[in-house]
Design an enzyme around this catalytic site. Sequence first.
Site, PDB file in Angstrom:
ATOM      1  N   ARG A   1     -51.111 -23.378   2.328  1.00  0.00           N
ATOM      2  CA  ARG A   1     -51.265 -22.343   1.263  1.00  0.00           C
ATOM      3  C   ARG A   1     -50.191 -22.369   0.315  1.00  0.00           C
ATOM      4  NH1 ARG A   1     -51.281 -16.960   4.836  1.00  0.00           N
ATOM      5  NH2 ARG A   1     -53.056 -17.533   6.304  1.00  0.00           N
TER       6      ARG A   1
ATOM      7  N   ARG B   1     -46.646 -22.412  -5.883  1.00  0.00           N
ATOM      8  CA  ARG B   1     -45.828 -22.680  -6.786  1.00  0.00           C
ATOM      9  C   ARG B   1     -45.408 -21.451  -7.624  1.00  0.00           C
ATOM     10  NH1 ARG B   1     -45.409 -26.854  -9.597  1.00  0.00           N
ATOM     11  NH2 ARG B   1     -45.627 -28.723  -8.472  1.00  0.00           N
TER      12      ARG B   1
ATOM     13  N   CYS C   1     -23.825   5.001 -15.413  1.00  0.00           N
ATOM     14  CA  CYS C   1     -23.514   4.599 -16.864  1.00  0.00           C
ATOM     15  C   CYS C   1     -22.115   5.228 -17.229  1.00  0.00           C
ATOM     16  CB  CYS C   1     -24.748   5.088 -17.780  1.00  0.00           C
ATOM     17  SG  CYS C   1     -26.056   3.825 -18.003  1.00  0.00           S
TER      18      CYS C   1
ATOM     19  N   ASN D   1     -21.433   6.297  -1.521  1.00  0.00           N
ATOM     20  CA  ASN D   1     -22.745   6.524  -1.859  1.00  0.00           C
ATOM     21  C   ASN D   1     -23.137   7.780  -1.734  1.00  0.00           C
ATOM     22  OD1 ASN D   1     -25.788   6.770  -1.537  1.00  0.00           O
ATOM     23  ND2 ASN D   1     -25.816   4.676  -1.345  1.00  0.00           N
TER      24      ASN D   1
ATOM     25  N   HIS E   1     -25.857  -0.314 -18.854  1.00  0.00           N
ATOM     26  CA  HIS E   1     -26.818  -0.006 -17.966  1.00  0.00           C
ATOM     27  C   HIS E   1     -27.767  -1.128 -17.982  1.00  0.00           C
ATOM     28  CE1 HIS E   1     -29.916   2.568 -15.932  1.00  0.00           C
ATOM     29  NE2 HIS E   1     -30.951   1.691 -16.710  1.00  0.00           N
TER      30      HIS E   1
ATOM     31  N   GLY F   1     -35.838  -2.972  -3.227  1.00  0.00           N
ATOM     32  CA  GLY F   1     -35.318  -1.659  -2.594  1.00  0.00           C
ATOM     33  C   GLY F   1     -34.372  -0.873  -3.340  1.00  0.00           C
TER      34      GLY F   1
ATOM     35  N   HIS G   1     -25.988  -2.606  -9.025  1.00  0.00           N
ATOM     36  CA  HIS G   1     -24.779  -2.287  -8.269  1.00  0.00           C
ATOM     37  C   HIS G   1     -24.992  -3.156  -6.979  1.00  0.00           C
ATOM     38  CE1 HIS G   1     -28.293   0.279  -7.286  1.00  0.00           C
ATOM     39  NE2 HIS G   1     -27.731   0.186  -5.955  1.00  0.00           N
TER      40      HIS G   1
ATOM     41  N   HIS H   1     -13.911 -24.812   4.769  1.00  0.00           N
ATOM     42  CA  HIS H   1     -14.293 -24.054   5.958  1.00  0.00           C
ATOM     43  C   HIS H   1     -13.701 -22.945   5.868  1.00  0.00           C
ATOM     44  CE1 HIS H   1     -15.542 -23.057   9.934  1.00  0.00           C
ATOM     45  NE2 HIS H   1     -14.293 -22.747  10.256  1.00  0.00           N
TER      46      HIS H   1
HETATM   47 ZN   LIG Z   1     -17.349 -24.680   8.525  1.00  0.00          ZN
HETATM   48 ZN   LIG Z   2     -26.962   2.924 -16.043  1.00  0.00          ZN
END
Ligand SMILES: [Zn+2]
Ligand SMILES: [Zn+2]
Length: 333
Positions: free
Chosen positions: A20, A23, A43, A76, A113, A159, A166, A240
């Site tokens: 399937r 590209r 804004c 939020n 914005h 979503g 943001h 690391h």
């Molecule tokens: Zn590592």
């Molecule tokens: Zn805005």
Amino acid sequence: MSELRKDPVTGRWVIISTERRKRPTDFRLEPVRPAPDGTCPFCEGHEQMTPKELLAYRQNGSAADAPGWTLRVVPNQFPVLRVEGTLDRQGEGLFDKMNGIGAHEVIIESPRHDATLATLDEGAVEQVLWACRERVQDLKRDHRFRYMIIFKNHGAAAGASLEHSHTQLIALPIVPREVGDEVDGARAHWVAKERCVFCDILRQETADARRLIAENADMVAVAPYAPRFPFETWILPRRHQALFEEAPRHEYAALARLLGDLLRRMNTALEMPPYNLLIHSAPVAEAAGEYYHWHVEIIPKLTKVAGFEWATGFYLNPTAPEEAAQVLRDART
Ligand SMILES: [Zn+2]
Ligand SMILES: [Zn+2]
Ligand SMILES: [Zn+2]
């Protein structure tokens, strides 16, 4: 022939479905192009439309919750979890539950914005990463929280409920399962080989180069060997380190540079795709210093998760990572 591949961190299998094969032009793309919006609460000039800011980067000493900022962090307005209260674990017989304690914050990346992480300059993107670090370090002092997840939904299809660019941060009273799986896998690799699995991935991918997308002195962007989704991309620091919030400043600058470059490549190759971005770091209470390695995952929203995935936990990916890496390497920015 399709191919089954196993992710070396989590042990999760995916099917790279070459029958399937897709590209970039085969996907039904939903380009994200922010348009002016006079009612947008993020804004500049609309500061009173959000809860009071927790953190802001401002010039010329401008007042809190007023114009003059380059970045704001606010709670939020519709949090999935709330800060107030004590954590209360209880259950109903077999079933575990706890009350919805947590924190849910929004990092407004720019007063403009129409700005995105792909169009903001490197300094502004570095500021976003730095603000995430500052907020995680602050939230870590609250012992109710076990994990801070930083993520971004770009575009409605990924979503996002507000178009203005943001990032979100949610502090959780538990370690989420996706992270737990990675931590368990990384620990098992450490126990077996006394090496970090992510450092091993870096070593192999930079030597091999077929799945390498872009790199700089501190950061490497690769298409993972067993990606769940087409054009899934990981950015790993070369050095690391288990914790995102303890990275040195120059690594945020390097990440900002590579992230901007990668998102512009995706914009060219995949026509301004919606995407999800997340930062995986070690859990607060886990002494994962030796075996976990923080990283960024970027997943363009090109396909829908269907019954087979729900039924099996297997992912069906129609684009081989070698092909995705090639397309992104060749994309002009
Ligand atoms: Zn590592
Ligand atoms: Zn805005
Ligand atoms: Zn991860």
